[in-house]
Design an enzyme around this catalytic site. Structure first.
Site, short mmCIF file in Angstrom:
data_model
loop_
_atom_site.label_atom_id
_atom_site.label_comp_id
_atom_site.label_asym_id
_atom_site.label_seq_id
_atom_site.Cartn_x
_atom_site.Cartn_y
_atom_site.Cartn_z
N ASN A 150 2.29 1.39 4.40
CA ASN A 150 2.57 0.11 5.09
C ASN A 150 2.27 0.18 6.58
O ASN A 150 2.94 -0.45 7.39
CB ASN A 150 4.04 -0.35 4.86
CG ASN A 150 4.31 -1.80 5.26
OD1 ASN A 150 5.44 -2.11 5.64
ND2 ASN A 150 3.34 -2.66 5.19
N CYS A 188 -1.44 0.71 7.38
CA CYS A 188 -2.90 0.44 7.47
C CYS A 188 -3.29 -0.79 6.65
O CYS A 188 -3.52 -1.87 7.19
CB CYS A 188 -3.71 1.65 7.01
SG CYS A 188 -3.44 3.15 8.00
N ARG A 189 -3.39 -0.62 5.32
CA ARG A 189 -3.97 -1.69 4.50
C ARG A 189 -3.07 -2.90 4.34
O ARG A 189 -3.51 -4.03 4.54
CB ARG A 189 -4.32 -1.12 3.10
CG ARG A 189 -5.45 -0.11 3.15
CD ARG A 189 -5.54 0.69 1.86
NE ARG A 189 -4.40 1.59 1.70
CZ ARG A 189 -4.18 2.37 0.65
NH1 ARG A 189 -5.04 2.33 -0.36
NH2 ARG A 189 -3.13 3.17 0.60
N SER A 190 -1.80 -2.68 3.94
CA SER A 190 -0.99 -3.87 3.64
C SER A 190 -0.61 -4.69 4.89
O SER A 190 -0.55 -5.92 4.79
CB SER A 190 0.25 -3.52 2.78
OG SER A 190 1.09 -2.60 3.41
N CYS A 242 0.87 -1.19 0.00
CA CYS A 242 0.00 0.00 0.00
C CYS A 242 0.90 1.23 0.00
O CYS A 242 2.07 1.14 -0.39
CB CYS A 242 -0.97 -0.02 1.18
SG CYS A 242 -0.19 -0.01 2.81
N ASP A 279 -7.65 4.26 0.64
CA ASP A 279 -6.80 4.62 1.77
C ASP A 279 -7.66 5.03 2.97
O ASP A 279 -8.40 6.01 2.88
CB ASP A 279 -5.92 5.78 1.30
CG ASP A 279 -4.93 6.22 2.34
OD1 ASP A 279 -5.02 5.75 3.49
OD2 ASP A 279 -4.08 7.06 2.00
P1 4NP Z 1 -1.73 2.80 4.07
O1 4NP Z 1 -2.35 4.18 4.66
O2 4NP Z 1 -1.15 3.13 2.72
O3 4NP Z 1 -2.92 1.91 3.99
O4 4NP Z 1 -0.70 2.36 5.09
C1 4NP Z 1 -1.61 5.35 4.76
C2 4NP Z 1 -0.80 5.57 5.86
C3 4NP Z 1 -0.10 6.74 5.98
C4 4NP Z 1 -0.21 7.72 5.00
C5 4NP Z 1 -1.02 7.50 3.91
C6 4NP Z 1 -1.71 6.32 3.77
N1 4NP Z 1 0.48 8.96 5.15
O5 4NP Z 1 0.29 9.85 4.31
O6 4NP Z 1 1.25 9.12 6.09
#
Ligand code: 4NP
Length: 166
Positions: free
Chosen positions: A18, A20-22, A15, A132
């Protein structure tokens, strides 16, 4: 009788951050692998296309949502995708079109991995991308986990039918 060689299938979930989703995908899929008795055959990892959260544990909302599904992701730590991932992994499965574009840009010509969207493996119609949830509220994490579960279910069924079978 000589031991049969075990062909290991390596799956990498990707994702943006790294956190939340992955990591949820890694934990949920690993649980399915375990429940299917395929621990020795399928290796699972996750990473981000961005390096904002390298070394950090998953977002508390992701950890909580996973825990509610009896999946412990508290030990996971963020890392960024590397070029050698494209040679090491069989499947590199990401969450949305932006992730996919970033991966396709950095994929070396020699890369053997199948690079695509996790939701392409889902049999139910639960969307093509996993949005996201980071800037949303806690409810988003439940929806994300449901989508991830649908994608991972399709993936493990596919592996049981094919690459991960005898
Ligand atoms: P992820 O979510 O891609 O599912 O881990 C996010 C976590 C952090 C950020 C964006 C998306 N960020 O902008 O810090």
């Amino acid at each position: 009788m000589a031991d049969k060689e075990i062909r290991l299938t390596r799956v990498l979930f990707v994702c943006l951050g790294n956190i939340c989703r992955s990591p949820m995908a890694e934990g949920i899929f690993r649980q399915m692998v375990h429940q299917s008795g395929l621990d020795a055959r399928i290796e699972t990892d996750s990473c981000g296309v961005g390096d904002y959260h390298v070394g950090e544990p998953p977002d508390p909302r992701a950890m909580r949502e996973a825990q509610q599904r009896d999946v412990d992701i508290t030990e996971l730590r963020g890392r960024v995708v590397r070029r050698d991932d494209f040679d090491r992994f069989d499947y590199i499965l990401c969450m949305d079109g932006d992730n996919l574009e970033a991966l396709q840009k950095m994929a070396p010509d020699s890369g053997q991995a199948h690079v695509g969207l996790l939701m392409d493996f889902a049999s139910e119609d639960t969307g093509t991308e996993i949005g996201d949830p980071y800037f949303g509220n806690t409810d988003n994490f439940g929806r994300v986990a449901d989508q991830i579960t649908a994608g991972c279910q399709g993936l493990i069924e596919r592996l049981k039918r094919g690459e991960a079978s005898d």
